[in-house]
Scaffold this active site. Structure first.
Site, PDB file in Angstrom:
ATOM      1  N   HIS A 155       0.800  -1.303  -0.112  1.00  0.00           N
ATOM      2  CA  HIS A 155       0.052   0.008  -0.164  1.00  0.00           C
ATOM      3  C   HIS A 155       0.821   1.230   0.117  1.00  0.00           C
ATOM      4  O   HIS A 155       0.546   2.408   0.444  1.00  0.00           O
ATOM      5  CB  HIS A 155      -1.003   0.093   1.394  1.00  0.00           C
ATOM      6  CG  HIS A 155      -1.608  -1.192   1.615  1.00  0.00           C
ATOM      7  ND1 HIS A 155      -2.754  -1.656   0.943  1.00  0.00           N
ATOM      8  CD2 HIS A 155      -1.294  -2.235   2.178  1.00  0.00           C
ATOM      9  CE1 HIS A 155      -3.255  -2.791   1.276  1.00  0.00           C
ATOM     10  NE2 HIS A 155      -2.190  -3.380   2.109  1.00  0.00           N
ATOM     11  N   SER A 276      15.159  21.113 -16.656  1.00  0.00           N
ATOM     12  CA  SER A 276      13.930  22.209 -16.838  1.00  0.00           C
ATOM     13  C   SER A 276      14.242  23.315 -17.528  1.00  0.00           C
ATOM     14  O   SER A 276      15.300  23.842 -17.368  1.00  0.00           O
ATOM     15  CB  SER A 276      13.253  22.730 -15.406  1.00  0.00           C
ATOM     16  OG  SER A 276      12.522  23.385 -15.469  1.00  0.00           O
ATOM     17  N   LYS A 282      16.132  21.488 -11.227  1.00  0.00           N
ATOM     18  CA  LYS A 282      15.545  20.255 -11.595  1.00  0.00           C
ATOM     19  C   LYS A 282      16.224  19.106 -12.267  1.00  0.00           C
ATOM     20  O   LYS A 282      17.339  19.659 -13.026  1.00  0.00           O
ATOM     21  CB  LYS A 282      14.381  20.513 -12.348  1.00  0.00           C
ATOM     22  CG  LYS A 282      13.052  21.180 -11.869  1.00  0.00           C
ATOM     23  CD  LYS A 282      12.505  20.221 -10.584  1.00  0.00           C
ATOM     24  CE  LYS A 282      11.489  19.072 -11.329  1.00  0.00           C
ATOM     25  NZ  LYS A 282      10.354  19.924 -11.654  1.00  0.00           N
ATOM     26  N   GLU A 289       9.630   8.292 -17.302  1.00  0.00           N
ATOM     27  CA  GLU A 289       8.092   8.769 -17.528  1.00  0.00           C
ATOM     28  C   GLU A 289       7.812   8.279 -18.861  1.00  0.00           C
ATOM     29  O   GLU A 289       6.686   7.949 -19.074  1.00  0.00           O
ATOM     30  CB  GLU A 289       8.162  10.286 -17.326  1.00  0.00           C
ATOM     31  CG  GLU A 289       8.289  10.604 -15.843  1.00  0.00           C
ATOM     32  CD  GLU A 289       8.390  12.135 -15.674  1.00  0.00           C
ATOM     33  OE1 GLU A 289       7.634  12.825 -15.951  1.00  0.00           O
ATOM     34  OE2 GLU A 289       9.504  12.412 -15.171  1.00  0.00           O
ATOM     35  N   GLN A 321      -4.817  -6.354 -43.184  1.00  0.00           N
ATOM     36  CA  GLN A 321      -3.827  -5.401 -43.364  1.00  0.00           C
ATOM     37  C   GLN A 321      -3.356  -4.422 -42.434  1.00  0.00           C
ATOM     38  O   GLN A 321      -2.207  -3.890 -42.205  1.00  0.00           O
ATOM     39  CB  GLN A 321      -4.110  -4.614 -44.622  1.00  0.00           C
ATOM     40  CG  GLN A 321      -2.937  -3.589 -45.248  1.00  0.00           C
ATOM     41  CD  GLN A 321      -3.162  -3.036 -46.426  1.00  0.00           C
ATOM     42  OE1 GLN A 321      -3.050  -3.903 -47.654  1.00  0.00           O
ATOM     43  NE2 GLN A 321      -3.515  -1.856 -46.672  1.00  0.00           N
ATOM     44  N   LYS A 324      -0.407  -4.879 -39.320  1.00  0.00           N
ATOM     45  CA  LYS A 324       1.143  -4.560 -39.310  1.00  0.00           C
ATOM     46  C   LYS A 324       1.473  -3.431 -38.801  1.00  0.00           C
ATOM     47  O   LYS A 324       2.445  -3.449 -37.742  1.00  0.00           O
ATOM     48  CB  LYS A 324       1.616  -4.370 -40.748  1.00  0.00           C
ATOM     49  CG  LYS A 324       1.908  -6.009 -41.396  1.00  0.00           C
ATOM     50  CD  LYS A 324       2.154  -6.150 -42.841  1.00  0.00           C
ATOM     51  CE  LYS A 324       0.857  -5.816 -43.700  1.00  0.00           C
ATOM     52  NZ  LYS A 324      -0.205  -6.882 -43.487  1.00  0.00           N
TER      53      LYS A 324
HETATM   54  N1  ARG Z   1      -1.215  -5.680 -48.284  1.00  0.00           N
HETATM   55  C1  ARG Z   1      -1.961  -6.744 -48.146  1.00  0.00           C
HETATM   56  C2  ARG Z   1      -1.903  -6.932 -46.545  1.00  0.00           C
HETATM   57  O1  ARG Z   1      -1.083  -6.447 -45.853  1.00  0.00           O
HETATM   58  C3  ARG Z   1      -1.297  -8.103 -48.724  1.00  0.00           C
HETATM   59  C4  ARG Z   1      -2.226  -9.142 -48.936  1.00  0.00           C
HETATM   60  C5  ARG Z   1      -3.460  -8.599 -49.941  1.00  0.00           C
HETATM   61  N2  ARG Z   1      -4.165  -9.586 -50.476  1.00  0.00           N
HETATM   62  C6  ARG Z   1      -5.286  -9.253 -50.875  1.00  0.00           C
HETATM   63  N3  ARG Z   1      -6.345 -10.263 -51.420  1.00  0.00           N
HETATM   64  N4  ARG Z   1      -5.758  -7.990 -51.214  1.00  0.00           N
HETATM   65  O2  ARG Z   1      -2.810  -7.867 -46.000  1.00  0.00           O
END
Ligand code: ARG
Length: 459
Positions: A155, A276, A282, A289, A321, A324
């Site tokens: 605590h 600072s 500071k 942080e 897509q 990513k």
């Molecule tokens: N740029 C697409 C992705 O990252 C690749 C796959 C595309 N496939 C499709 N059927 N349009 O998912």
């Protein structure tokens, strides 16, 4: 160049192309895309699906494209739809019709599933490498501070005596689990999806096991629909990374507290703190942080992935897509945080005197004092009550358990004798906590050595 000319009578609208395109973020998988294509072409050649000489020619040119990208002689076209499209276009520009044969028995759906796995497999190793480095720093510091008493908290109230070394090793345990989780995620993603085609496999007699061997995969995936629809491995990794960020964030929070004048348990090296613009006195723990702050975006990445997947019918959908940017951001953020965090912790200077001072106040040896009475034959609950009354007396009279006289002790319980002062000495309290996992200095030393030995073995 668009891959899907034929059915279409005009070019895609420019702004729509920008919206549709993933090249700005998937070009980082260029090396993996080439690696996968070389393996695919090699397999097609060996299976007689492509003329072996032509397969060889494709592989050689892909190798040249790789070199040209590395040297900067070739630049990725920002107008391309994605990295897969760009590579096929470039190959075809260079070797004509042979380039057009590379995509035989393949779809971008299984291709992208492959590329992400190849890319993340490497990133898992890189992250584990950084975490091992952090573990090494923590273990060495823990050994150096195995005898430095500090208050342990519950605590955020001073609770019982521990050492700075023991506290650091608590984080080492968390980071060990993080390594384990990332390794688990890597082991599960270690499957070749290529050969799943767009969704339903292919009628060509592919040797998927061969492609898997060429790319160093442990196994091939067993269901073509799942192969192209699955992004569990991104979720798993993002989840492991999120938890690691939780650990870094908690650690950061403590470092921030410890740096404050109120604690003064540590001082950050000048190279890892900031000043600072207005307050000359500071010295701010900005790095800690920022690490704490960046945990939020990583949790966001995890949520992005989960939400992106949850309503998708099988198999591939363009929604995917979006995987990513989320997983790349999670990986990049953890990497960046560790890059700053590791040397910050390494160079951080502990202030054992301040820790010891804090430990001397707050009655953190009250439990030990009660345990002393248990040693004299009292029941723990009775002992607890007696010490509670002594603590109340100390607070009222601005004393500590160390400064109470023996008469004052004996006034509440005649089982007390001179031995009480030794029993409540903080060093003794810490040394006596020898039970497995407790902060006794020899425990800390042994555990740090065990972890260092595991790191040595590359575990
Ligand atoms: N740029 C697409 C992705 O990252 C690749 C796959 C595309 N496939 C499709 N059927 N349009 O998912």
């Amino acid at each position: 160049m668009k891959l899907w000319t034929g059915r279409f009578s005009k070019e895609i609208d420019q702004k729509t192309n920008d919206f549709n395109s993933s090249i700005s973020f998937d070009s980082r998988m260029a090396q993996e895309d080439i690696e996968g294509s070389i393996a695919h072409a090699t397999m097609l050649g060996q299976c007689g699906i492509l003329d072996p000489a032509e397969a060889e020619k494709i592989c050689q040119e892909l190798g040249r494209i790789r070199e040209d990208l590395q040297s900067g002689a070739l630049e990725i076209d920002p107008q391309a739809e994605d990295i897969h499209t760009f590579m096929e276009g470039e190959l075809t520009r260079r070797i004509g019709v042979s380039g057009k044969r590379l995509h035989t028995a393949r779809s971008r759906n299984d291709q992208v599933a492959l590329d992400i796995r190849l890319y993340l497999r490497k990133e898992c190793d890189a992250l584990c490498g950084q975490l091992r480095e952090l573990l090494g720093v923590l273990c060495r510091k823990a050994i150096a501070h195995k005898g430095d008493v500090m208050p342990g908290y519950t605590h955020l109230q001073r609770a019982q005596p521990i050492t700075f070394g023991h506290h650091l090793l608590a984080y080492a345990e968390m980071f060990l689990r993080d390594v384990g989780r990332i390794q688990d995620a890597k082991a599960r993603m270690d499957e070749l999806p290529l050969g799943a085609g767009a969704l339903a496999g292919t009628t060509y007699p592919l040797d998927r096991e061969l492609t898997a061997r060429l790319l160093g995969f442990a196994r091939v995936t067993q269901n073509s629909l799942d192969s192209v629809a699955d992004r569990d491995f991104c979720v798993e990794l993002a989840s492991a990374i999120s938890l690691c960020m939780v650990h870094l964030s908690r650690f950061s929070e403590e470092i921030i507290l410890w740096c404050s004048w109120e604690f003064q348990f540590v001082e950050l090296d000048d190279a890892f703190s900031t000043g600072s613009s207005i307050m000359p006195q500071k010295k701010n723990p900005d790095i800690a942080e920022l690490v704490r702050g960046k945990s939020g975006r990583v949790f966001g990445d995890l949520m992005t992935l989960l939400t992106m997947l949850k309503g998708l019918p099988l198999a591939y959908n363009k929604d995917m897509q979006e995987d990513k940017e989320a997983i790349f951001d999670a990986v990049d953020t953890l990497k960046m945080c560790l890059t700053a965090f590791i040397p910050m912790v390494d160079t951080l200077r502990a202030k054992p005197e301040a820790m010891r001072r804090a430990a001397a106040k707050g009655f953190i040896n009250a439990t030990d004092c009660a345990d002393y009475l248990v040693g004299k034959g009292l029941a723990f609950r009775d002992a607890y009550k007696i010490i509670g009354s002594l603590v109340a007396k100390c607070i009222a009279e601005e004393k500590t358990l160390e400064t109470l006289s023996l008469d004052e002790y004996r006034a509440v319980c005649d089982a007390f004798d001179e031995g009480v002062y030794d029993a409540i000495s903080l060093e003794r309290c810490v040394k006596g906590r020898k039970v497995l996992g407790a902060p006794a200095p020899e425990n800390v030393q042994a555990q740090a050595e065990r972890i260092l030995a595991r790191l040595e073995k590359g575990e």
